[in-house]
Design an enzyme around this catalytic site. Structure first.
Site, mmCIF file in Angstrom:
data_model
loop_
_atom_site.group_PDB
_atom_site.id
_atom_site.type_symbol
_atom_site.label_atom_id
_atom_site.label_comp_id
_atom_site.label_asym_id
_atom_site.label_seq_id
_atom_site.Cartn_x
_atom_site.Cartn_y
_atom_site.Cartn_z
ATOM 1 N N THR A 105 9.658 -6.871 -12.666
ATOM 2 C CA THR A 105 9.212 -8.253 -12.760
ATOM 3 C C THR A 105 8.166 -8.542 -11.694
ATOM 4 O OG1 THR A 105 11.370 -8.942 -13.606
ATOM 5 C CG2 THR A 105 9.954 -10.660 -12.671
ATOM 6 N N ALA B 97 0.810 -1.211 0.000
ATOM 7 C CA ALA B 97 0.000 0.000 0.000
ATOM 8 C C ALA B 97 0.850 1.271 0.000
ATOM 9 C CB ALA B 97 -0.944 -0.001 1.204
ATOM 10 N N CYS C 218 4.107 1.683 11.724
ATOM 11 C CA CYS C 218 5.132 2.430 10.999
ATOM 12 C C CYS C 218 5.744 3.548 11.831
ATOM 13 C CB CYS C 218 4.543 3.009 9.710
ATOM 14 S SG CYS C 218 4.024 1.740 8.544
ATOM 15 N N SER D 19 -3.043 -3.500 0.702
ATOM 16 C CA SER D 19 -1.863 -4.309 0.967
ATOM 17 C C SER D 19 -2.280 -5.686 1.446
ATOM 18 C CB SER D 19 -0.991 -3.625 2.037
ATOM 19 O OG SER D 19 0.287 -4.212 2.103
ATOM 20 N N ALA D 20 -1.667 -6.727 0.889
ATOM 21 C CA ALA D 20 -2.086 -8.104 1.170
ATOM 22 C C ALA D 20 -1.900 -8.507 2.628
ATOM 23 C CB ALA D 20 -1.313 -9.076 0.274
ATOM 24 N N ASN E 67 -6.214 3.548 10.684
ATOM 25 C CA ASN E 67 -5.439 2.417 11.183
ATOM 26 C C ASN E 67 -5.277 2.403 12.700
ATOM 27 O OD1 ASN E 67 -3.814 4.771 10.306
ATOM 28 N ND2 ASN E 67 -2.118 3.668 11.238
#
Length: 383
Positions: free
Chosen positions: A239, A73, A325, A201-202, A153
């Protein structure tokens, strides 16, 4: 050593075993580069990426062509904000956001300011909410983007996204939302809600770390922030992380199927945790709007107590004082300060975030541990 009860799911989640199972073959058995379109290895990887793209799009109720895979994210937020700022600077350089956004948005906006942009930082009310009227009043003729977090959050409040997006479009600007804490936990319909760009974000909903996505409504242009081979329709070169992307897709599929039942269960556990603490520990209160927040989260202030000592004393549970964070910072949470808390109150506030693998037994243990710990710390105090 016995591990503490994990109640920091907003920081990160464990990878669901079903997600891991889906990912494993793509590390060694099917290891091809999805951009290698001249042989079976590449075609197989490309097909897996295409399947994951459909799974992400289905979760967000958007077109699969609108999904751009990123490293998470933070990159998605950077691509959305900087990408719009650079592409539409001929129209204007004004951005509107909220002072309680994640640092991934705030610091990106600061970067744009250094490049000549202007940013208006809206201040929410004491519940953490902003209004569409605030957004409308902040818009100018040179406003190109409004960025508002879907769900906060730290305190979990859910913003009125649909109404804010409508106000944004009425003023001729694009609307972006950082949905890192909302994706996979709340039903999202990008088209219905008027969202032009959405970041996720996963690892926030049981997928792997290091992979995420930016959904970009068709017709919205961006300046790429990573130049190279022109991957992802020229929006993000590099990639593709096939195992991670497969994991993200599977996490989206599981979230769509289990979201409602999971939210109901976690809300029940969260409410018990919250109610028991408030009832048995004096001088406590919940930060944020209780009726308009994520089902799995509560942020509780324990007044008249040293927050750092409390966190260190709660050895049997893993919780946090705010965003992962900024957890290394010695400063109080800027989100809670903006809501009106004092430094002492902000320091003494803990975020409890539950998740898919949280049990009733763990919640009961947490309740008892918190009550006993706070009572022990307050022995001899006049409070």
């Amino acid at each position: 050593m016995r591990l503490p009860v994990y109640l920091d799911y907003n920081a990160t989640t464990p990878v669901d075993s079903r997600v891991l199972e889906a990912m494993l073959p793509w590390f060694s058995e099917h290891f091809g580069n999805a951009a290698s379109r001249t042989h079976l290895y590449g075609w197989t990887a490309e097909e897996a990426v295409a399947t994951a793209r459909k799974q992400v799009a289905k979760l967000l109720k958007t077109n699969l062509k609108e999904v751009v895979f990123t490293s998470g994210a933070t990159e998605a937020n950077n691509l959305a904000i900087k990408g719009v700022f650079e592409k539409y600077s001929y129209k204007g350089k004004h951005i509107v956001t909220v002072a309680t956004e994640h640092k991934a948005v705030l610091d990106t906006c600061h970067h744009c300011e250094q490049l000549g942009g202007e940013v208006t930082y809206l201040r929410p009310d004491t519940n953490g909410l902003i209004t569409p009227q605030q957004v409308a009043e902040a818009l100018r003729s040179d406003t190109i983007l409004v960025s508002v977090m879907y769900a906060n959050n730290e305190i979990g409040v859910i913003q009125p996204i649909r109404e804010i997006a409508a106000a944004t479009h009425a003023g001729g600007a694009l609307f972006h939302t950082d949905a890192t804490q909302a994706a996979g936990k709340l039903p999202i319909d990008m088209a219905e809600e008027g969202i032009d760009l959405l970041s996720l974000s996963a690892h926030k909903f049981y997928g792997p770390k290091g992979v995420g996505a930016l959904a970009v409504r068709q017709g919205v242009e961006l300046t790429a922030q990573l130049d190279g081979g022109g991957h992802e329709r020229g929006r993000r070169s590099g990639t593709l992380n096939v195992p991670g992307i497969v994991g993200l897709g599977k996490a989206c599929e599981l979230a769509q199927k289990e979201m409602n039942a999971e939210a109901e269960r976690l809300c029940r556990l969260r409410d018990r945790l919250e109610q028991e603490i408030l009832a048995n520990v004096p001088h406590t209160f919940v930060n944020g709007k209780a009726s308009q927040r994520l089902a799995h989260l509560t942020n509780i202030c324990f007044e008249h107590i040293d927050g750092e000592n409390l966190l260190l004393s709660l050895k049997d549970i893993a919780v946090s004082t705010g965003s992962a964070c900024t957890s290394a910072s010695v400063l109080p949470s800027y989100v809670l300060k903006i809501l009106g808390l004092t430094d002492d109150q902000a320091y003494a506030s803990l975020r409890f975030s539950l998740g898919r693998f949280t049990t009733e037994e763990e919640i009961e243990c947490t309740i008892q541990h918190v009550i006993e710990t706070v009572e022990r710390m307050r022995v001899g105090s006049a409070v």
